[in-house]
Design an enzyme around this catalytic site. Structure first.
Site, PDB file in Angstrom:
ATOM      1  N   ASN A  91     -31.875  50.541 -23.816  1.00 40.32           N
ATOM      2  CA  ASN A  91     -33.267  50.067 -23.774  1.00 40.32           C
ATOM      3  C   ASN A  91     -33.406  48.555 -23.907  1.00 40.32           C
ATOM      4  OD1 ASN A  91     -36.338  50.299 -24.318  1.00 40.32           O
ATOM      5  ND2 ASN A  91     -35.538  49.357 -26.199  1.00 40.32           N
ATOM      6  N   TYR A 157     -36.301  39.605 -12.993  1.00 40.76           N
ATOM      7  CA  TYR A 157     -36.600  40.790 -13.818  1.00 40.76           C
ATOM      8  C   TYR A 157     -36.712  42.058 -12.957  1.00 40.76           C
ATOM      9  CZ  TYR A 157     -38.963  43.819 -17.197  1.00 40.76           C
ATOM     10  OH  TYR A 157     -39.319  44.880 -17.994  1.00 40.76           O
ATOM     11  N   LYS A 161     -34.171  45.477 -12.690  1.00 36.25           N
ATOM     12  CA  LYS A 161     -34.624  46.864 -12.896  1.00 36.25           C
ATOM     13  C   LYS A 161     -34.373  47.735 -11.653  1.00 36.25           C
ATOM     14  CE  LYS A 161     -36.051  46.299 -17.186  1.00 36.25           C
ATOM     15  NZ  LYS A 161     -35.385  46.944 -18.333  1.00 36.25           N
TER      16      LYS A 161
HETATM   17  P1  NAD Z   1     -39.196  43.916 -27.216  1.00 33.38           P
HETATM   18  O1  NAD Z   1     -38.959  42.482 -26.927  1.00 33.38           O
HETATM   19  O2  NAD Z   1     -40.287  44.310 -28.153  1.00 33.38           O
HETATM   20  O3  NAD Z   1     -37.827  44.600 -27.707  1.00 33.38           O
HETATM   21  C1  NAD Z   1     -36.620  44.286 -27.079  1.00 33.38           C
HETATM   22  C2  NAD Z   1     -35.480  44.874 -27.847  1.00 33.38           C
HETATM   23  O4  NAD Z   1     -34.276  44.445 -27.201  1.00 33.38           O
HETATM   24  C3  NAD Z   1     -35.408  44.425 -29.297  1.00 33.38           C
HETATM   25  O5  NAD Z   1     -35.001  45.496 -30.114  1.00 33.38           O
HETATM   26  C4  NAD Z   1     -34.308  43.337 -29.275  1.00 33.38           C
HETATM   27  O6  NAD Z   1     -33.555  43.300 -30.485  1.00 33.38           O
HETATM   28  C5  NAD Z   1     -33.428  43.800 -28.127  1.00 33.38           C
HETATM   29  N1  NAD Z   1     -32.761  42.648 -27.521  1.00 33.38           N
HETATM   30  C6  NAD Z   1     -33.344  41.606 -26.882  1.00 33.38           C
HETATM   31  N2  NAD Z   1     -32.402  40.716 -26.497  1.00 33.38           N
HETATM   32  C7  NAD Z   1     -31.206  41.233 -26.904  1.00 33.38           C
HETATM   33  C8  NAD Z   1     -29.853  40.788 -26.798  1.00 33.38           C
HETATM   34  N3  NAD Z   1     -29.520  39.639 -26.183  1.00 33.38           N
HETATM   35  N4  NAD Z   1     -28.888  41.566 -27.327  1.00 33.38           N
HETATM   36  C9  NAD Z   1     -29.185  42.724 -27.920  1.00 33.38           C
HETATM   37  N5  NAD Z   1     -30.438  43.211 -28.051  1.00 33.38           N
HETATM   38  C10 NAD Z   1     -31.429  42.463 -27.543  1.00 33.38           C
HETATM   39  O7  NAD Z   1     -39.399  44.566 -25.798  1.00 33.38           O
HETATM   40  P2  NAD Z   1     -40.024  45.948 -25.303  1.00 33.38           P
HETATM   41  O8  NAD Z   1     -41.316  45.622 -24.650  1.00 33.38           O
HETATM   42  O9  NAD Z   1     -39.970  46.998 -26.349  1.00 33.38           O
HETATM   43  O10 NAD Z   1     -38.972  46.268 -24.122  1.00 33.38           O
HETATM   44  C11 NAD Z   1     -37.963  47.230 -24.230  1.00 33.38           C
HETATM   45  C12 NAD Z   1     -37.537  47.616 -22.837  1.00 33.38           C
HETATM   46  O11 NAD Z   1     -38.668  48.084 -22.104  1.00 33.38           O
HETATM   47  C13 NAD Z   1     -36.950  46.462 -22.018  1.00 33.38           C
HETATM   48  O12 NAD Z   1     -35.849  46.936 -21.262  1.00 33.38           O
HETATM   49  C14 NAD Z   1     -38.109  46.065 -21.104  1.00 33.38           C
HETATM   50  O13 NAD Z   1     -37.647  45.476 -19.909  1.00 33.38           O
HETATM   51  C15 NAD Z   1     -38.748  47.413 -20.857  1.00 33.38           C
HETATM   52  N6  NAD Z   1     -40.158  47.387 -20.419  1.00 33.38           N
HETATM   53  C16 NAD Z   1     -41.144  46.900 -21.230  1.00 33.38           C
HETATM   54  C17 NAD Z   1     -42.464  46.911 -20.776  1.00 33.38           C
HETATM   55  C18 NAD Z   1     -43.612  46.389 -21.623  1.00 33.38           C
HETATM   56  O14 NAD Z   1     -44.730  46.215 -21.099  1.00 33.38           O
HETATM   57  N7  NAD Z   1     -43.418  46.143 -22.912  1.00 33.38           N
HETATM   58  C19 NAD Z   1     -42.766  47.429 -19.514  1.00 33.38           C
HETATM   59  C20 NAD Z   1     -41.726  47.926 -18.714  1.00 33.38           C
HETATM   60  C21 NAD Z   1     -40.418  47.908 -19.184  1.00 33.38           C
END
Ligand code: NAD
Length: 249
Positions: A91, A157, A161
């Site tokens: 994730n 990005y 994906k």
């Molecule tokens: P967030 O920034 O709240 O959390 C990201 C997580 O990834 C955190 O736990 C962080 O510790 C970890 N992380 C970040 N960089 C890292 C690194 N270099 N090494 C190890 N861990 C790392 O983000 P989120 O919104 O919860 O996103 C989680 C996933 O969902 C991602 O893959 C993101 O692309 C995807 N996503 C998010 C959304 C949205 O709107 N929030 C939409 C579509 C997809």
């Protein structure tokens, strides 16, 4: 409970969508190791999960997700802590909105390293443990709705994906004979810290484009992960499931 006794690793499990996945997995009876980018954030997430779920079996770890050796070693150690490994959730991810002509090589590489290479590493390390144990399992990765429609700026990005979807579909076919199902969840805009901090005047026009009339909650997304890790999805592999309120742009 849908995940009774299943052992799961969740990368990026310390906040946002990953934390919600960890919490829903625990509520459904899973044993969980959350991976964070630092040990302190992993420990803090474990503390919070234990405060909310006193009987939870949960560990926190960190490692360089972009290194195959580091991920292989860390997943093995997590499986030893938990007494096995049934499900991997890839994730962790970062987003970018840089216009093409402002992109640097480093920026491009950073998004590919975490959003693609780290996902490959998680699949490779998880599949190795599951294959050696001989009991199958599930691997689920967080994709995004931008993997279907792209986005107007920040091409790295969506590209990363699209790669996640390709990896998911290839590995679903390669690993099916071993009983390992590989799927992805493609969230739309989801209310994690980053989105919750945006001003109302930015959020309102976004919501207006979503047919279900609201932004997704992390739990909406986490529930799809529960389904894909559970035996309820026993004939589902190679799927990229949208959880986006029918948003199409
Ligand atoms: P967030 O920034 O709240 O959390 C990201 C997580 O990834 C955190 O736990 C962080 O510790 C970890 N992380 C970040 N960089 C890292 C690194 N270099 N090494 C190890 N861990 C790392 O983000 P989120 O919104 O919860 O996103 C989680 C996933 O969902 C991602 O893959 C993101 O692309 C995807 N996503 C998010 C959304 C949205 O709107 N929030 C939409 C579509 C997809």
């Amino acid at each position: 409970m849908l995940l009774e006794g299943k052992k799961a690793v969740i990368t990026g499990g310390t906040r946002g969508i990953g934390y919600a996945i960890a919490e829903r997995f625990i509520e459904e009876g899973a044993v969980v190791t959350v991976f964070g980018s630092r040990q302190e954030t992993a420990d803090a997430a474990v503390e919070k999960l234990l405060a909310a779920h006193l009987d939870a079996k949960v560990w926190g770890r960190t490692c360089d997700l972009t290194s195959l050796d580091a991920v292989t070693e860390a997943f093995k150690a997590a499986a030893e802590d938990m007494g096995g490994l049934d499900t991997v959730v890839n994730n962790a991810g970062i987003s970018q909105s840089t216009p093409l002509l402002d992109y640097t090589a480093d920026e491009w590489q950073k998004v590919m390293d975490l959003n693609v290479t780290a996902v490959f590493n998680g699949c490779r390390a998880g599949a190795q443990i599951m294959t050696e144990a001989g009991h199958g399992g599930t691997i689920t990765t967080t994709s995004s709705m931008v993997s279907k429609y792209g986005q107007p700026s920040g091409c790295g990005y969506p590209t990363s994906k699209y790669a996640v979807n390709g990896l998911t579909q290839c590995l679903s076919r390669e690993l099916a004979p071993k009983g390992i199902r590989v799927n992805a969840v493609a969230p739309g805009i989801t209310k994690t810290d980053m989105v919750a901090a945006l001003p109302e005047k930015m959020i309102a026009p976004l919501i207006a484009t979503i047919p279900l009339g609201r932004i997704g909650e992390p739990e909406d997304v986490a529930n799809a992960f529960v389904y894909l890790a559970s035996d309820m999805s026993s004939y589902v592999t190679g799927a990229v499931i949208p959880v986006d309120g029918a948003a199409r742009s």
